[in-house]
Design an enzyme around this catalytic site. Structure first.
Site, PDB file in Angstrom:
ATOM      1  N   ASP A  73      20.176 -38.451  -0.231  1.00 53.27           N
ATOM      2  CA  ASP A  73      21.095 -37.936  -1.457  1.00 53.27           C
ATOM      3  C   ASP A  73      20.902 -39.151  -2.612  1.00 53.27           C
ATOM      4  OD1 ASP A  73      22.558 -40.226  -0.016  1.00 53.27           O
ATOM      5  OD2 ASP A  73      23.905 -38.305   0.718  1.00 53.27           O
ATOM      6  N   ASP A 106      22.002 -28.947   4.827  1.00 54.02           N
ATOM      7  CA  ASP A 106      21.859 -30.084   5.329  1.00 54.02           C
ATOM      8  C   ASP A 106      23.617 -30.122   5.618  1.00 54.02           C
ATOM      9  OD1 ASP A 106      23.779 -33.036   4.404  1.00 54.02           O
ATOM     10  OD2 ASP A 106      22.157 -31.441   2.896  1.00 54.02           O
TER      11      ASP A 106
END
Length: 375
Positions: free
Chosen positions: A89, A264
């Protein structure tokens, strides 16, 4: 990275992500390795659960151990000894979770290091540089994760700034000569018109995949489903779709029904450490006294190391004694549960039997199937 789409069943998609480091069958679930480790697990144990790709956290790895230590080893793969692909991320979600100790400007975000209080600045360019050093196979743009609730005006300003940051992310990613994949992130809160603008703007810039961000942040499930039903058909069919930070098993099922390819979440690992275990018929809270003398396996239908070797009574005992092994065995099971769920969804799509799979999934847990409002 190359995305191959094999077949569909309704809006659900069966395909694969092809990387130099390996192939990831989709729809897929990515275990979260925040600090360069899926908590309590070796890379070999994570792989044994069926995981083909994991997630790393740019923000936390930037603060500790930092880029220089990472580069001494090569990249994040070398540092943690995970052989498969890694998605990182951008750090945006963590920065915006800091609340009062951060200040957002057009240039980026000023905040204080939560470890030592030092002032730090993070912007789209820096995020691209950190992820380049991490060797991320999938890099995420730097964006603002719009909080919930947010009124339309705030959500519009936030989404528009995220679009400008997406362009800056793209430009810095390209100038670094990064040969890996870069994903855009669709924002706009629960407002369909803002999501429309975000999707179009990101597609105009051009990315290797598209994530739906700003969901699972407190909004009602019906709003999440509505936004996915509205947004997914607008994402180019030849690009993977990623629902960030989601979620519970039923959220994965509902995301797949609406066309999502990638998920996720920390839920399977975090819940495992708290004795909250996912099984075919629902949930087992292993610290409950009723499991003290239960000699049966955690889930008779599961093939994981934990279920093949240990009883519910033993797992209950480990939990009551706060033994590290208990957390590890629980984590192995929960991660395997998620991977078995995804494998079941993939097989159902291949066979054109997704809705039958979904009905059985909910019936086993004594629940109703949520409505699906798609053409």
């Amino acid at each position: 990275m190359k995305f191959e789409l094999d077949t569909t069943d309704g809006r659900a998609r069966r395909g694969r992500l092809v990387f130099d480091r390996g192939v990831v069958e989709t729809p897929c679930f990515m275990p979260v390795g925040t600090y360069g480790t899926v908590k309590g697990m070796t890379p070999e144990e994570v792989e044994a659960t069926g995981a083909q790709i994991i997630l790393g956290n740019t923000f936390h790895l930037w603060l500790r151990p930092g880029q220089e230590i990472m580069k001494l080893h090569g990249d994040l793969h070398d540092f943690m000894q995970w052989k498969g692909p890694i998605l990182t991320d951008s750090g945006g979600f963590q920065v915006f979770s800091l609340g009062d100790i951060r200040k957002i400007t057009e240039q980026g975000v000023h905040f204080r290091n939560p470890i030592n209080g030092d002032p730090i600045f993070l912007d789209p360019e820096k995020s691209m540089e950190i992820q380049y050093d991490l060797g991320s196979d999938i890099v995420m743009i730097f964006d603002e994760c719009t909080p919930y609730p947010a009124d339309w005006d705030y959500a519009k300003r936030s989404m528009e700034m995220s679009l400008r940051w997406a362009k800056r992310s793209r430009e810095r990613f390209d100038s670094l000569g990064n040969k890996n994949a870069l994903f855009g992130i669709i924002q706009g809160s629960v407002y369909e018109d803002l999501r429309d603008i975000s999707v179009k703007g990101l597609v105009d810039i051009g990315f290797d995949g598209y994530a739906v961000g700003g969901l699972a942040v407190g909004e009602p499930k019906a709003d999440m489903h509505r936004i996915l039903e509205h947004v997914c058909p607008q994402i180019p069919a030849d690009k993977p779709r990623y629902l960030m930070g989601v979620g519970k098993p039923e959220d994965l099922v509902e995301g797949v029904r609406r066309g999502i390819d990638m998920f996720d979440c920390v839920m399977p690992t975090r819940n495992a450490r708290n004795g909250h275990l996912f099984v075919t018929d629902g949930v087992v809270k292993i610290r409950n006294a009723k499991y003290k003398s239960d000699t049966g396996p955690l889930d008779p239908e599961c093939d994981c190391y934990t279920c093949r070797n240990y009883s519910r009574a033993y797992l209950h005992h480990l939990d009551r004694c706060n033994e590290i092994l208990g957390a590890r065995l629980n984590t192995i099971h929960n991660l395997r549960y998620y991977q078995r769920l995804m494998a079941g969804l993939r097989k159902a799509i291949e066979e054109g039997k997704l809705e039958s799979f979904v009905t059985d999934f909910y019936q086993r847990q004594g629940r109703e199937v949520p409505p699906l409002n798609v053409d």
